[in-house]
Design a protein around this motif. Structure first.
Motif, short mmCIF file in Angstrom:
data_model
loop_
_atom_site.label_atom_id
_atom_site.label_comp_id
_atom_site.label_asym_id
_atom_site.label_seq_id
_atom_site.Cartn_x
_atom_site.Cartn_y
_atom_site.Cartn_z
N ALA A 5 33.75 39.13 45.41
CA ALA A 5 34.43 40.22 46.10
C ALA A 5 33.96 41.58 45.61
CB ALA A 5 35.94 40.09 45.90
N GLY A 6 33.21 41.60 44.50
CA GLY A 6 32.64 42.85 44.02
C GLY A 6 33.57 43.69 43.18
N HIS A 7 34.49 43.03 42.48
CA HIS A 7 35.35 43.80 41.58
C HIS A 7 35.57 43.01 40.30
CE1 HIS A 7 38.70 41.10 42.52
NE2 HIS A 7 38.48 41.32 43.81
N SER A 8 36.09 43.67 39.30
CA SER A 8 36.36 43.00 38.03
C SER A 8 37.56 42.08 38.19
CB SER A 8 36.62 44.02 36.93
OG SER A 8 37.71 44.85 37.27
N LEU A 9 37.71 41.20 37.22
CA LEU A 9 38.81 40.23 37.25
C LEU A 9 40.15 40.95 37.27
CD1 LEU A 9 38.84 37.08 37.10
CD2 LEU A 9 39.38 37.32 34.68
N THR A 10 41.03 40.51 38.12
CA THR A 10 42.35 41.14 38.24
C THR A 10 43.16 40.91 36.97
OG1 THR A 10 42.30 40.71 40.61
CG2 THR A 10 44.44 41.28 39.64
N GLU A 11 43.71 41.97 36.41
CA GLU A 11 44.55 41.85 35.22
C GLU A 11 45.84 41.12 35.59
OE1 GLU A 11 43.96 42.63 32.13
OE2 GLU A 11 41.95 43.43 32.56
N PRO A 12 46.32 40.27 34.69
CA PRO A 12 47.55 39.53 34.99
C PRO A 12 48.73 40.42 35.39
CG PRO A 12 46.48 38.57 33.08
CD PRO A 12 45.70 39.81 33.42
N ARG A 13 48.82 41.63 34.82
CA ARG A 13 49.93 42.50 35.19
C ARG A 13 49.85 42.96 36.64
NH1 ARG A 13 46.65 45.65 31.83
NH2 ARG A 13 45.61 47.39 32.92
N ASP A 14 48.68 42.83 37.24
CA ASP A 14 48.47 43.29 38.62
C ASP A 14 48.43 42.15 39.63
OD1 ASP A 14 48.28 45.97 37.78
OD2 ASP A 14 46.15 45.72 37.29
N TRP A 15 48.72 40.93 39.18
CA TRP A 15 48.67 39.80 40.10
C TRP A 15 49.66 39.99 41.25
CZ3 TRP A 15 48.92 35.18 36.12
CH2 TRP A 15 47.64 35.01 35.56
N LYS A 16 49.18 39.62 42.43
CA LYS A 16 50.03 39.65 43.62
C LYS A 16 50.29 38.24 44.16
CE LYS A 16 50.24 44.20 44.04
NZ LYS A 16 49.44 44.56 42.85
N VAL A 17 49.35 37.33 43.92
CA VAL A 17 49.47 35.95 44.42
C VAL A 17 49.68 34.98 43.26
CG1 VAL A 17 48.41 34.15 45.83
CG2 VAL A 17 47.93 36.55 46.32
N LEU A 18 48.82 35.04 42.26
CA LEU A 18 49.07 34.26 41.05
C LEU A 18 50.33 34.79 40.37
CD1 LEU A 18 45.52 33.81 39.48
CD2 LEU A 18 47.00 32.01 40.39
N GLY A 19 51.02 33.91 39.69
CA GLY A 19 52.27 34.29 39.06
C GLY A 19 53.46 34.23 40.01
N GLN A 20 53.20 33.91 41.27
CA GLN A 20 54.25 33.80 42.27
C GLN A 20 54.52 32.33 42.59
OE1 GLN A 20 55.78 36.70 43.18
NE2 GLN A 20 54.35 37.52 41.66
N SER A 21 55.74 32.05 42.99
CA SER A 21 56.12 30.67 43.32
C SER A 21 55.77 30.37 44.78
CB SER A 21 57.61 30.45 43.05
OG SER A 21 57.88 30.56 41.67
N VAL A 22 54.48 30.19 45.02
CA VAL A 22 54.01 29.84 46.37
C VAL A 22 54.39 28.38 46.66
CG1 VAL A 22 51.98 29.58 47.84
CG2 VAL A 22 52.13 31.50 46.24
N ALA A 42 42.66 33.29 46.49
CA ALA A 42 43.28 34.36 47.27
C ALA A 42 43.53 35.59 46.41
CB ALA A 42 44.59 33.86 47.87
N GLU A 43 43.92 35.40 45.17
CA GLU A 43 44.19 36.53 44.28
C GLU A 43 42.97 37.43 44.13
OE1 GLU A 43 45.92 39.18 42.42
OE2 GLU A 43 47.21 37.39 42.41
N GLU A 44 41.83 36.83 43.87
CA GLU A 44 40.64 37.64 43.60
C GLU A 44 39.95 38.13 44.87
OE1 GLU A 44 40.38 38.71 40.78
OE2 GLU A 44 41.62 37.29 39.68
N LEU A 45 40.17 37.46 46.00
CA LEU A 45 39.59 37.93 47.26
C LEU A 45 40.52 38.87 48.00
CD1 LEU A 45 37.86 34.71 48.67
CD2 LEU A 45 36.92 36.49 47.19
N ARG A 46 41.73 39.12 47.41
CA ARG A 46 42.70 40.03 48.02
C ARG A 46 43.09 39.56 49.43
NH1 ARG A 46 42.01 41.38 43.28
NH2 ARG A 46 41.51 43.50 42.55
N LEU A 47 43.31 38.24 49.52
CA LEU A 47 43.66 37.63 50.81
C LEU A 47 44.96 36.85 50.66
CD1 LEU A 47 40.20 36.14 51.89
CD2 LEU A 47 41.32 38.17 52.85
#
Length: 629
Positions: free
Chosen positions: A116-133, A69-74
């Motif tokens: 998804a056609g983009h570079s790997l998301t930098e950890p500082r920009d994580w929106k899903v990873l790094g979260q307590s899902v 989900a993090e890398e697909l922006r979903l």
């Protein structure tokens, strides 16, 4: 342990997955091996993901969905994950060795980002990873709708039961099945030394099995004391092997010369008995033969390994065996191989019908393999300044994982000597790291007291890993190390470890001794690199520590001259709710550092920390587990 190297070797050759259906298909790769996950856009707008990993309560389903989900922006809810069906997913190895976070997650992120056609998301920009899902199966688990392996049924299913000898090992000589066959619908199956019954329902199967009169020739079983001596006298000296996850020999410098010139020397021996996995759900499997193809529904950590075992046993291609894994109700390393599945498949073949075989709790204790017993010899020396200068560490029988110390020692030899044993033994959570860390951290604590140094300060003086030092110092501050005085039966102990790239420290407070020993307080600090799901990371650490209390304080299997005596939970003490002390777990989140494995590492901390606290309270140094006997 070395067995896991053999298990991993099974995964060098596998068939590629072919997915049919509409939408895009992405194949991910990992280290040149077969891809562990594949993605495709489904017609309903969800993303279908496929993995050979299993969910067994450790959070793999949620974590892999987060990574995708993090890398697909979903949102995570848009990811639909199919796990561990060998006809639908790629073979990415077993769910073991805490490899999902350090190996599978990075591969998923990299290729999902490319898709998804983009570079790997930098950890500082994580929106899903790094979260307590929260766990994606959490609601189903707490409401009772989550299906475990033992809940499964199929149409026209019959029930099986194995007739077993009372002895630990025995050969079938003869049997009388007339009383069992007199029950309507009962079929008796003899296949070599396998003797079992198949019946319309489970209760009838159990009753029919009790009516079969079998004569067995038992094999003698040596005592644990005899086995302990055999470990040394009939062991195989290790050789250096570089290309392996767990080298049996890790050495540097000249250990013998360093020991000879050491300012002071210390030699100690440590012992850990075999213990059981005690998963909440006993093994269960449903086997069905369909036009020459074997389909098995089960709860196993390594579906493709079980597929290979069954294919070899029946002499059929692996393509003719399908393994479908459902939540196993706990595994802890005990559900990697296909023992129950093979028995179910043999019964199903004879009965020409789907057969469900569910082991009883008794069978879980005395038929399943256990954690290997361990004998560990440690000989070491310090220089005139009181620093560790020589180190010879020998583990007999248990294994090589966790054998390398986290301490700076110029001359050392860390050795795993493979030994003979009549016991069924295999993987257990953290493998031999628990035995190795118990011996090592107890020995280091012995040195601190021999030199009249504070155990924390002695460790810090012999460690150069900054992250491990930080974990120790943070744990000491949270615990209040050194600020409380011993007395009134109170003891304080600590242990640390660098296991699977994780840095770990545990501080404990105990009260009493022997059978009255009580754990009052625990403070743990873990540095696993990036915390991909902080709450789940804490859960894993807490769970491993609580499980580790059992092996440290009470758990052991007992034997006589031919039998394993421990066969039920009334004879085997595991941690209970009342045993869980005040437990504080803190995570050091290093977002910039790749995540380390977390499911196993922490279980290696309680035994040495508690042993060290017991010594501090009583002046008697424990060299064997469990501590309360």
């Amino acid at each position: 342990m070395a067995e896991n190297d053999l298990l991993l070797a099974e995964y060098k050759r596998r068939d590629f997955l072919k997915l049919l259906g509409s939408g895009s298909l992405l194949t991910l790769s990992i280290q040149g091996a077969e891809p562990p996950v594949r993605l495709r856009m489904a017609p309903d707008g969800l993303v279908d993901a496929f993995t050979g990993k299993i969910e067994m309560g450790q959070g793999a389903r949620t974590l892999l969905a987060q990574a995708i989900a993090e890398e697909l922006r979903l949102p995570v809810e848009r990811i639909r994950l199919t796990m561990a069906d060998t006809d639908l997913v790629p073979d990415d190895g077993g769910t073991w060795a805490s490899l999902t976070s350090p190996e599978t997650v990075p591969a998923v992120r990299k290729d999902a980002a490319a898709f998804a056609g983009h570079s790997l998301t930098e950890p500082r920009d994580w929106k899903v990873l790094g979260q307590s899902v929260p766990p994606l199966h959490g609601r189903a688990a707490v409401t009772g709708s989550l299906q475990y392996c033992g809940d499964l049924h199929v149409e026209n299913m019959r029930h099986g039961c194995i007739v077993r000898p009372d002895a630990y090992r025995a050969r079938l000589e003869s049997f009388d099945d007339s009383a069992a066959r007199a029950i309507p619908g009962v079929q008796v199956v003899r296949d070599g030394d396998l003797l079992g019954v198949v019946a319309p329902d489970r209760q009838t199967a159990l009753e029919a099995a009790r009516l079969v009169q079998a004569k067995w020739k038992p094999e003698p079983l040596p005592s644990l004391d005899e086995m302990r001596e055999t470990f040394r006298t009939k062991s195989i000296e290790p050789v250096e092997v570089k290309d392996t996850r767990y080298p049996p020999l890790i050495r540097q410098g000249d250990t013998e010369a360093a020991l000879a010139k050491a300012h002071r020397r210390l030699h100690s021996t440590y012992w850990l008995p075999p213990i059981a996995h005690v998963a909440l759900e006993p093994r269960a499997a449903i086997a069905e033969w369909r036009d020459g193809t074997l389909v098995v529904r089960c709860g196993k950590q390594a579906p493709f390994l079980v597929r290979a075992e069954l294919a070899k046993a029946f002499g059929v291609p692996e393509s003719k065996v399908r393994i479908i894994v459902t939540m196993p109700g706990g595994g802890f390393g005990g559900k990697q191989r296909g023992e129950c599945e093979l028995e179910a498949a043999r019964l199903a073949k004879a009965a020409q019908a789907p057969v469900r075989l569910a082991w009883t709790r008794e069978e879980e204790f005395w038929v399943a393999y256990s954690r290997p017993a361990a004998l560990v010899d440690v000989e070491s020396g310090v220089d005139a300044a009181g620093r560790l200068s020589a180190w010879r560490f020998r583990n007999y029988n248990a294994g090589a994982p966790g054998i390398k110390p986290p301490y700076v020692i110029a001359d050392m030899s860390n050795e795993f000597w493979r030994s003979e044993t009549p016991l069924r033994q295999g993987s257990y959570r953290a493998l031999a790291a628990t035995a190795n860390n118990f011996a090592r951290e107890s020995h280091v604590d012995e040195w601190a007291h021999e030199l009249k140094q504070d155990p924390l300060e002695f460790r810090l003086a012999n460690i150069d890993d900054a992250r491990l030092k930080e974990a120790l110092e943070k744990g000491a501050a949270l615990f209040g190390w050194g600020r409380r005085k011993l007395g009134n039966g109170r003891g304080f102990g600590l242990a640390c470890n660098l296991e699977k790239l994780a840095r770990l420290a545990l501080f404990v407070e105990t009260e009493g001794a022997a059978k009255q020993l009580r754990v009052v307080r625990l403070v743990a600090v873990g540095d696993f690199g990036a915390a991909l799901n902080p709450d789940n990371l804490k859960n894993q650490m807490q769970g491993a520590i609580i499980q580790g209390l059992g092996g440290a304080l009470w758990e052991q299997l007992r034997f006589d001259g031919s039998r394993q005596l421990t066969r039920r939970l009334s004879q085997y003490r595991v941690p209970r709710f009342q045993d869980v002390p005040d437990l504080r777990v803190e995570i050091i989140d290093r977002r910039e550092i790749p995540a380390a494995g977390a499911g196993e590492s922490s279980i290696a901390l309680p035994a040495p920390a508690l042993a060290n606290a017991l010594y501090a309270a009583t002046g008697v140094r424990p060299h064997a587990l469990p501590l309360t006997t």
